[in-house]
Design an enzyme around this catalytic site. Structure first.
Site, PDB file in Angstrom:
ATOM      1  N   LYS A  59       2.315   2.605   2.234  1.00  0.00           N
ATOM      2  CA  LYS A  59       1.979   3.419   3.414  1.00  0.00           C
ATOM      3  C   LYS A  59       3.078   3.229   4.454  1.00  0.00           C
ATOM      4  O   LYS A  59       3.450   2.100   4.785  1.00  0.00           O
ATOM      5  CB  LYS A  59       0.662   2.937   4.050  1.00  0.00           C
ATOM      6  CG  LYS A  59      -0.613   3.403   3.387  1.00  0.00           C
ATOM      7  CD  LYS A  59      -1.810   2.975   4.264  1.00  0.00           C
ATOM      8  CE  LYS A  59      -3.124   3.467   3.718  1.00  0.00           C
ATOM      9  NZ  LYS A  59      -4.264   3.102   4.599  1.00  0.00           N
ATOM     10  N   LYS A 105       0.821  -1.227   0.000  1.00  0.00           N
ATOM     11  CA  LYS A 105       0.000   0.000   0.000  1.00  0.00           C
ATOM     12  C   LYS A 105       0.843   1.260   0.000  1.00  0.00           C
ATOM     13  O   LYS A 105       0.331   2.362   0.071  1.00  0.00           O
ATOM     14  CB  LYS A 105      -0.948  -0.004   1.216  1.00  0.00           C
ATOM     15  CG  LYS A 105      -1.940  -1.145   1.218  1.00  0.00           C
ATOM     16  CD  LYS A 105      -3.062  -0.884   2.211  1.00  0.00           C
ATOM     17  CE  LYS A 105      -2.919  -1.701   3.444  1.00  0.00           C
ATOM     18  NZ  LYS A 105      -4.038  -1.519   4.396  1.00  0.00           N
TER      19      LYS A 105
HETATM   20  N1  C2G Z   1     -12.679   4.437   7.327  1.00  0.00           N
HETATM   21  C1  C2G Z   1     -13.918   5.054   7.459  1.00  0.00           C
HETATM   22  N2  C2G Z   1     -13.973   6.398   7.527  1.00  0.00           N
HETATM   23  C2  C2G Z   1     -12.840   7.151   7.479  1.00  0.00           C
HETATM   24  C3  C2G Z   1     -11.585   6.529   7.367  1.00  0.00           C
HETATM   25  C4  C2G Z   1     -11.525   5.155   7.290  1.00  0.00           C
HETATM   26  O1  C2G Z   1     -14.965   4.383   7.502  1.00  0.00           O
HETATM   27  N3  C2G Z   1     -12.953   8.512   7.535  1.00  0.00           N
HETATM   28  C5  C2G Z   1     -12.641   2.974   7.228  1.00  0.00           C
HETATM   29  C6  C2G Z   1     -12.070   2.492   5.907  1.00  0.00           C
HETATM   30  O2  C2G Z   1     -13.083   2.501   4.895  1.00  0.00           O
HETATM   31  C7  C2G Z   1     -11.634   1.067   6.263  1.00  0.00           C
HETATM   32  C8  C2G Z   1     -11.218   1.193   7.741  1.00  0.00           C
HETATM   33  O3  C2G Z   1     -11.798   2.433   8.223  1.00  0.00           O
HETATM   34  O4  C2G Z   1     -12.746   0.167   6.172  1.00  0.00           O
HETATM   35  C9  C2G Z   1      -9.712   1.250   7.911  1.00  0.00           C
HETATM   36  O5  C2G Z   1      -9.216   2.298   7.103  1.00  0.00           O
HETATM   37  P1  C2G Z   1      -7.657   2.246   6.676  1.00  0.00           P
HETATM   38  O6  C2G Z   1      -6.820   2.010   7.875  1.00  0.00           O
HETATM   39  O7  C2G Z   1      -7.384   3.403   5.762  1.00  0.00           O
HETATM   40  O8  C2G Z   1      -7.638   0.874   5.822  1.00  0.00           O
HETATM   41  P2  C2G Z   1      -7.149   0.664   4.318  1.00  0.00           P
HETATM   42  O9  C2G Z   1      -5.814   1.273   4.120  1.00  0.00           O
HETATM   43  O10 C2G Z   1      -8.275   1.053   3.453  1.00  0.00           O
HETATM   44  O11 C2G Z   1      -6.890  -0.937   4.296  1.00  0.00           O
HETATM   45  O12 C2G Z   1      -7.339  -5.355   2.713  1.00  0.00           O
HETATM   46  C10 C2G Z   1      -8.009  -4.131   2.982  1.00  0.00           C
HETATM   47  C11 C2G Z   1      -7.041  -3.071   3.399  1.00  0.00           C
HETATM   48  O13 C2G Z   1      -6.193  -3.521   4.437  1.00  0.00           O
HETATM   49  C12 C2G Z   1      -7.817  -1.839   3.856  1.00  0.00           C
END
Ligand code: C2G
Length: 130
Positions: free
Chosen positions: A47, A45
Protein backbone atom coordinates in the site's frame (compact mmCIF):
# COMPACT_ATOMS: atom_id res chain seq x y z
CA UNK A 1 -9.82 0.13 33.14
CA UNK A 2 -10.62 -2.00 30.10
CA UNK A 3 -8.03 -1.42 27.35
CA UNK A 4 -8.77 -2.01 23.67
CA UNK A 5 -6.42 -2.18 20.68
CA UNK A 6 -6.96 -2.11 16.94
CA UNK A 7 -4.60 -2.01 13.94
CA UNK A 8 -4.70 -0.41 10.54
CA UNK A 9 -3.43 1.95 7.87
CA UNK A 10 -6.21 4.54 8.24
CA UNK A 11 -5.16 6.37 5.06
CA UNK A 12 -7.47 9.14 3.79
CA UNK A 13 -9.52 8.84 6.97
CA UNK A 14 -13.21 8.29 6.26
CA UNK A 15 -16.42 7.55 8.12
CA UNK A 16 -15.90 3.78 7.88
CA UNK A 17 -12.75 4.20 9.96
CA UNK A 18 -14.56 6.47 12.42
CA UNK A 19 -17.41 3.96 12.87
CA UNK A 20 -14.83 1.24 13.60
CA UNK A 21 -12.92 3.38 16.09
CA UNK A 22 -16.11 4.47 17.87
CA UNK A 23 -17.35 0.87 18.25
CA UNK A 24 -13.90 -0.31 19.35
CA UNK A 25 -13.71 2.40 22.03
CA UNK A 26 -17.22 1.47 23.24
CA UNK A 27 -15.89 -2.01 24.09
CA UNK A 28 -13.70 -0.54 26.84
CA UNK A 29 -12.37 2.60 28.50
CA UNK A 30 -9.16 3.24 26.56
CA UNK A 31 -8.35 2.68 22.88
CA UNK A 32 -4.86 2.12 21.49
CA UNK A 33 -4.50 2.30 17.70
CA UNK A 34 -1.49 0.54 16.19
CA UNK A 35 -0.95 2.55 13.02
CA UNK A 36 0.85 0.91 10.10
CA UNK A 37 4.10 2.73 9.32
CA UNK A 38 4.86 3.78 5.74
CA UNK A 39 7.49 1.04 5.50
CA UNK A 40 5.14 -1.67 6.83
CA UNK A 41 2.43 -0.56 4.44
CA UNK A 42 4.72 -0.71 1.44
CA UNK A 43 6.76 -3.80 2.32
CA UNK A 44 3.98 -5.93 3.79
CA UNK A 45 0.72 -4.63 2.30
CA UNK A 46 1.96 -3.10 -0.97
CA UNK A 47 0.00 0.00 0.00
CA UNK A 48 1.35 3.43 -0.92
CA UNK A 49 -0.35 5.83 1.45
CA UNK A 50 -1.59 9.22 0.33
CA UNK A 51 -0.78 10.63 3.81
CA UNK A 52 2.50 9.98 5.64
CA UNK A 53 2.59 8.12 8.95
CA UNK A 54 3.00 11.42 10.83
CA UNK A 55 -0.06 12.94 9.14
CA UNK A 56 -2.14 9.78 9.58
CA UNK A 57 -1.10 9.76 13.28
CA UNK A 58 -2.04 13.43 13.67
CA UNK A 59 -5.49 12.76 12.23
CA UNK A 60 -6.08 9.73 14.47
CA UNK A 61 -4.95 11.58 17.61
CA UNK A 62 -7.58 14.24 16.90
CA UNK A 63 -10.38 11.66 17.15
CA UNK A 64 -12.22 11.64 20.48
CA UNK A 65 -12.38 7.80 20.50
CA UNK A 66 -8.60 7.38 20.21
CA UNK A 67 -6.49 7.56 23.38
CA UNK A 68 -3.08 6.51 22.08
CA UNK A 69 -1.40 5.79 18.74
CA UNK A 70 1.58 3.43 18.45
CA UNK A 71 3.42 2.27 15.30
CA UNK A 72 2.61 -1.03 13.63
CA UNK A 73 5.93 -2.19 12.16
CA UNK A 74 5.43 -5.94 11.77
CA UNK A 75 2.74 -8.59 11.55
CA UNK A 76 4.29 -10.28 14.58
CA UNK A 77 4.06 -7.54 17.17
CA UNK A 78 0.46 -8.22 18.19
CA UNK A 79 1.31 -10.85 20.80
CA UNK A 80 3.77 -8.58 22.60
CA UNK A 81 1.54 -5.53 22.15
CA UNK A 82 -1.20 -7.31 24.11
CA UNK A 83 1.18 -7.61 27.09
CA UNK A 84 3.17 -4.39 26.69
CA UNK A 85 -0.01 -2.31 26.56
CA UNK A 86 -2.10 -4.39 29.02
CA UNK A 87 -4.75 -5.04 26.39
CA UNK A 88 -8.05 -6.74 27.30
CA UNK A 89 -9.80 -6.56 23.92
CA UNK A 90 -8.40 -6.87 20.37
CA UNK A 91 -10.70 -5.46 17.69
CA UNK A 92 -10.61 -5.57 13.87
CA UNK A 93 -13.12 -5.17 11.08
CA UNK A 94 -14.62 -8.48 9.99
CA UNK A 95 -12.65 -8.53 6.73
CA UNK A 96 -10.01 -9.96 9.10
CA UNK A 97 -12.39 -12.47 10.71
CA UNK A 98 -10.50 -15.52 11.97
CA UNK A 99 -7.02 -14.12 11.22
CA UNK A 100 -6.19 -13.13 14.78
CA UNK A 101 -8.06 -15.66 16.94
CA UNK A 102 -4.68 -16.88 18.25
CA UNK A 103 -4.48 -13.70 20.35
CA UNK A 104 -6.96 -15.35 22.75
CA UNK A 105 -3.93 -17.43 23.85
CA UNK A 106 -2.45 -14.16 25.14
CA UNK A 107 -5.53 -13.54 27.26
CA UNK A 108 -7.22 -10.99 25.00
CA UNK A 109 -10.84 -11.08 23.90
CA UNK A 110 -10.87 -11.03 20.07
CA UNK A 111 -13.72 -9.09 18.43
CA UNK A 112 -14.43 -8.66 14.70
CA UNK A 113 -16.82 -5.82 13.91
CA UNK A 114 -18.86 -5.56 10.70
CA UNK A 115 -17.19 -3.30 8.15
CA UNK A 116 -19.06 -0.17 7.08
CA UNK A 117 -20.40 -0.92 3.60
CA UNK A 118 -19.68 1.04 0.42
CA UNK A 119 -16.69 3.05 1.58
CA UNK A 120 -12.96 2.40 1.31
CA UNK A 121 -9.80 4.38 0.67
CA UNK A 122 -9.34 2.45 -2.59
CA UNK A 123 -12.87 3.41 -3.70
CA UNK A 124 -12.23 7.07 -2.86
CA UNK A 125 -9.04 7.07 -4.94
CA UNK A 126 -10.83 5.38 -7.85
CA UNK A 127 -13.73 7.83 -7.70
CA UNK A 128 -11.28 10.74 -7.69
CA UNK A 129 -9.47 9.21 -10.64
CA UNK A 130 -6.16 8.82 -8.78
N1 C2G B 1 -12.86 -0.60 8.10
C1 C2G B 1 -14.23 -0.70 8.30
N2 C2G B 1 -15.06 -0.30 7.31
C2 C2G B 1 -14.57 0.20 6.14
C3 C2G B 1 -13.18 0.32 5.95
C4 C2G B 1 -12.33 -0.10 6.95
O1 C2G B 1 -14.69 -1.15 9.36
N3 C2G B 1 -15.45 0.58 5.17
C5 C2G B 1 -11.97 -1.07 9.17
C6 C2G B 1 -11.09 -2.23 8.74
O2 C2G B 1 -11.82 -3.47 8.85
C7 C2G B 1 -9.95 -2.15 9.76
C8 C2G B 1 -9.84 -0.64 10.03
O3 C2G B 1 -11.08 -0.05 9.55
O4 C2G B 1 -10.32 -2.81 10.98
C9 C2G B 1 -8.67 -0.01 9.30
O5 C2G B 1 -8.79 -0.32 7.92
P1 C2G B 1 -7.46 -0.25 7.01
O6 C2G B 1 -6.76 1.04 7.24
O7 C2G B 1 -7.81 -0.70 5.63
O8 C2G B 1 -6.56 -1.39 7.73
P2 C2G B 1 -5.89 -2.68 7.06
O9 C2G B 1 -5.14 -2.29 5.84
O10 C2G B 1 -6.94 -3.71 6.99
O11 C2G B 1 -4.75 -3.04 8.16
O12 C2G B 1 -2.40 -5.79 11.18
C10 C2G B 1 -3.68 -5.43 10.67
C11 C2G B 1 -3.55 -4.47 9.53
O13 C2G B 1 -2.71 -3.38 9.86
C12 C2G B 1 -4.94 -3.96 9.15
Amino acid sequence: MKRVITYGTFDMLHYGHIHLLRRARELGDYLVVALSTDEFNWNEKQKKCYFSYEHRKLLLEAIRYVDEVIPEESWDQKRTDIHDHNIDVFVMGDDWKGHFDFLEEEGAQVVYLPRTPDISTTQIKQNLGK
